[in-house]
Design an enzyme around this catalytic site. Structure first.
Site, PDB file in Angstrom:
ATOM      1  N   ARG A  18       0.805  -1.223   0.000  1.00  0.00           N
ATOM      2  CA  ARG A  18       0.000   0.000   0.000  1.00  0.00           C
ATOM      3  C   ARG A  18       0.844   1.282   0.000  1.00  0.00           C
ATOM      4  NH1 ARG A  18      -3.857  -0.811   4.832  1.00  0.00           N
ATOM      5  NH2 ARG A  18      -2.492  -2.565   5.296  1.00  0.00           N
ATOM      6  N   GLU A 156      -8.414 -12.735  14.318  1.00  0.00           N
ATOM      7  CA  GLU A 156      -8.181 -11.797  13.224  1.00  0.00           C
ATOM      8  C   GLU A 156      -9.526 -11.282  12.716  1.00  0.00           C
ATOM      9  OE1 GLU A 156      -5.042 -10.566  11.999  1.00  0.00           O
ATOM     10  OE2 GLU A 156      -4.922 -11.263  14.049  1.00  0.00           O
TER      11      GLU A 156
HETATM   12  C1  UD1 Z   1      -1.271  -7.967  12.234  1.00  0.00           C
HETATM   13  C2  UD1 Z   1      -1.931  -8.879  13.259  1.00  0.00           C
HETATM   14  C3  UD1 Z   1      -3.199  -8.205  13.785  1.00  0.00           C
HETATM   15  C4  UD1 Z   1      -2.859  -6.866  14.375  1.00  0.00           C
HETATM   16  C5  UD1 Z   1      -2.113  -6.015  13.364  1.00  0.00           C
HETATM   17  C6  UD1 Z   1      -1.565  -4.768  14.037  1.00  0.00           C
HETATM   18  C7  UD1 Z   1      -1.414 -11.176  12.595  1.00  0.00           C
HETATM   19  C8  UD1 Z   1      -1.934 -12.415  11.989  1.00  0.00           C
HETATM   20  N1  UD1 Z   1      -2.267 -10.153  12.647  1.00  0.00           N
HETATM   21  O1  UD1 Z   1      -2.153  -7.860  11.138  1.00  0.00           O
HETATM   22  O2  UD1 Z   1      -3.804  -9.021  14.791  1.00  0.00           O
HETATM   23  O3  UD1 Z   1      -4.033  -6.209  14.802  1.00  0.00           O
HETATM   24  O4  UD1 Z   1      -0.976  -6.716  12.823  1.00  0.00           O
HETATM   25  O5  UD1 Z   1      -1.009  -3.908  13.104  1.00  0.00           O
HETATM   26  O6  UD1 Z   1      -0.288 -11.135  13.054  1.00  0.00           O
HETATM   27  N2  UD1 Z   1       5.292  -9.874   8.108  1.00  0.00           N
HETATM   28  C9  UD1 Z   1       6.353 -10.661   7.755  1.00  0.00           C
HETATM   29  N3  UD1 Z   1       6.131 -11.820   7.066  1.00  0.00           N
HETATM   30  C10 UD1 Z   1       4.879 -12.253   6.759  1.00  0.00           C
HETATM   31  C11 UD1 Z   1       3.788 -11.436   7.145  1.00  0.00           C
HETATM   32  C12 UD1 Z   1       4.018 -10.274   7.817  1.00  0.00           C
HETATM   33  O7  UD1 Z   1       7.499 -10.314   8.027  1.00  0.00           O
HETATM   34  O8  UD1 Z   1       4.765 -13.309   6.159  1.00  0.00           O
HETATM   35  C13 UD1 Z   1       5.534  -8.638   8.836  1.00  0.00           C
HETATM   36  C14 UD1 Z   1       5.145  -7.401   8.064  1.00  0.00           C
HETATM   37  O9  UD1 Z   1       6.266  -6.884   7.378  1.00  0.00           O
HETATM   38  C15 UD1 Z   1       4.714  -6.444   9.169  1.00  0.00           C
HETATM   39  C16 UD1 Z   1       4.188  -7.359  10.246  1.00  0.00           C
HETATM   40  O10 UD1 Z   1       4.713  -8.640   9.987  1.00  0.00           O
HETATM   41  O11 UD1 Z   1       5.800  -5.716   9.695  1.00  0.00           O
HETATM   42  C17 UD1 Z   1       2.666  -7.420  10.287  1.00  0.00           C
HETATM   43  O12 UD1 Z   1       2.177  -7.908   9.077  1.00  0.00           O
HETATM   44  P1  UD1 Z   1       0.836  -7.339   8.420  1.00  0.00           P
HETATM   45  O13 UD1 Z   1       0.566  -8.093   7.197  1.00  0.00           O
HETATM   46  O14 UD1 Z   1       0.918  -5.867   8.332  1.00  0.00           O
HETATM   47  O15 UD1 Z   1      -0.236  -7.779   9.531  1.00  0.00           O
HETATM   48  P2  UD1 Z   1      -1.694  -7.206   9.705  1.00  0.00           P
HETATM   49  O16 UD1 Z   1      -2.590  -7.805   8.704  1.00  0.00           O
HETATM   50  O17 UD1 Z   1      -1.626  -5.744   9.810  1.00  0.00           O
END
Ligand code: UD1
Ligand code: CA
Length: 451
Positions: A18, A156
């Protein structure tokens, strides 16, 4: 001293789709440095024994920014639970507490993390401590399901029931975990959910199922702001600027209109500094005590010593060293140059690759011609010199102590101490010429009309 019972995992493998950017999300700056650098500093203040950053493929810029912290590459982005598993090997043999942070929350403070760790070490020995918050708009955040015995689960948004979606308590993403129990629980995380991802948030229900306690700490919405878009980046900048301005004022600087002064994470302002509106401090600026900065100035990588007066409309670029009680006035640009004590450069000048000696006066419109298209050369102006207005000093060139350069000079040769140098066309005078010229032209005009 390193804390031998703390490790930190930072998740930063996300693409940040985004943001619509070629730069990895966590490399976008707030307060003049990448988001991830803020987080690394906050983490460092807790003295962890180990720090592991989970990055995506091709994120060398992030790897460099976090060095010497260990980085592991998550080849496929299969979810936050999967991301944490990538750090398992790097943390082999570690049995202390593990903090998990998301790389896109630059405003997180060490105090909040310390509260998380205190809760993790509380008597009930929770396997998982979650940092919860109650945002004004809970939106799509995961929700904390809390019962009489504490935290029961995180659901979630996409997987939540209508009732669960009405829960105001949300998951910030920050967790404090027991390193002895983490991996056994994490390897049981599945991906049978709305997104088909391995959710780190499933840890809570898994821990509870295994008979362990889980709990949460309440945090502040502003601090937990996660940056997923350019608009959220701007919101984070606003919060950080507020913190920096308050700290500058607490340190004894007057910001006449705080909102109109932009600071960097490392800006240092002394006591009794006064900053008028519309001043921007880019990174690397140090200002001494009793300095007055008038409006509309830009500073970067420079220092301003005690009692100096700068601006309005001054630009100090990297390597500008402004001495004690120096005056730098309007439309003056200084780059990689030292202006020594008490010197004045007050109007419309460019001083680059130069020294201006103590007490010298540099007249309006003076330019150090430091660049010939290939190399940069140095201009050395001695102490107590006087450079007449609109002079060009063609470097490399030296003006001795106490020398005077006549206005409008193009100085290409060194000037001896205490000498006068004038390097311009000399003035000539033809007596009565103007009068004769006008009389002749007037007669010419009258003759034309009459014909
Ligand atoms: C996540 C949380 C959600 C919370 C929110 C807060 C989970 C499943 N959900 O959702 O409960 O309310 O954050 O902002 O954790 N990342 C990786 N590898 C991956 C996926 C993500 O490194 O495979 C990292 C992303 O770079 C980021 C963080 O993890 O820094 C969070 O990932 P994101 O996809 O933004 O999670 P949300 O859907 O926002
Ligand atoms: Ca997010």
């Amino acid at each position: 001293m390193a804390s031998d019972n703390l490790a930190v995992i930072i998740l930063a493998a996300g693409l940040g789709t985004r943001m619509r950017s070629d730069l990895p999300k966590v490399m976008h700056p707030v307060g003049g440095r990448p988001m991830i650098a803020h987080l690394m500093d906050t983490v460092a203040s807790l003295n962890p024994q180990r720090v592991v950053v989970v990055v995506g493929p091709g994120m060398e810029a992030v790897e460099q920014a976090v060095a010497p912290a260990v980085t592991v590459v998550q080849a496929q982005r299969l979810g936050t639970g999967h991301a944490v598993m990538q750090a398992r090997e790097a943390l082999a043999g570690f049995g202390g507490d593990i903090l998990v942070l998301y790389g896109d929350t630059p405003l997180l403070t060490a105090e909040t993390l310390a509260r998380m760790l205190a809760e993790r070490r509380a008597a009930q020995d929770p396997a998982v401590v979650v940092l919860g918050f109650k945002p004004a708009d809970p939106g799509h955040y995961g929700r904390l399901v809390v019962g009489a015995e504490g935290l029961k689960a995180i659901v979630e948004f996409k997987d939540a029931s209508e009732d669960q979606r009405r829960i105001p308590l949300c998951n910030s993403g920050v967790m404090a975990l027991d390193g002895r129990r983490l991996w056994g629980l994490a390897e049981r995380i599945g991906n049978d959910n709305a997104k088909g991802e391995y959710y780190l948030t499933d840890l809570v229900a898994l821990a509870r199922g295994a008979g362990a306690a889980c709990s949460f700490v309440l945090g502040d919405e502003e601090e937990l702001l996660g940056v997923n878009s350019r608009a959220e980046l701007a919101a984070a900048e606003r919060v950080l600027q507020g913190r920096l301005r308050r700290a500058a004022m607490a340190g004894g600087a007057t910001l006449i209109d705080p909102e109109a002064v932009w600071l960097s994470w490392d800006t240092k302002l002394g006591r009794d500094v006064v900053v008028w509106p519309q001043v921007i401090f880019y990174p690397g600026v140090r200002v001494g005590d009793g300095v007055t900065i008038k409006g509309f100035c830009h500073f970067e990588g420079c220092s301003i010593a005690d009692g100096a007066e700068v601006g309005p409309f001054a630009r100090l670029r990297p390597g500008a060293e402004i001495g004690v009680k120096v005056h730098i006035g309007n439309f003056v640009e200084v780059k990689k140059a030292t202006v020594e004590e008490g010197a004045k450069v007050n109007h419309l000048a460019y001083i680059g690759d130069a020294r201006v000696g103590a007490g010298s006066n540099v007249g309006a419109g003076t330019i150090t011609c430091n660049y010939d298209g290939f190399t940069k050369s140095f201009t050395d102006i001695g102490a107590g010199a006087f450079i007449g207005s609109n002079s060009s000093l063609v470097a490399p060139v030296k003006v001795g102590d106490g020398a005077v350069v006549g206005a409008g000079s193009v100085v290409t040769k060194d000037v001896s101490a205490n000498a006068l140098a004038v390097a311009r066309g000399s003035q000539m005078e033809v007596g009565g010429w103007a009068d004769r010229f006008r009389t002749a032209k007037t007669a010419e005009k009258a003759a034309k009309k009459g014909s």
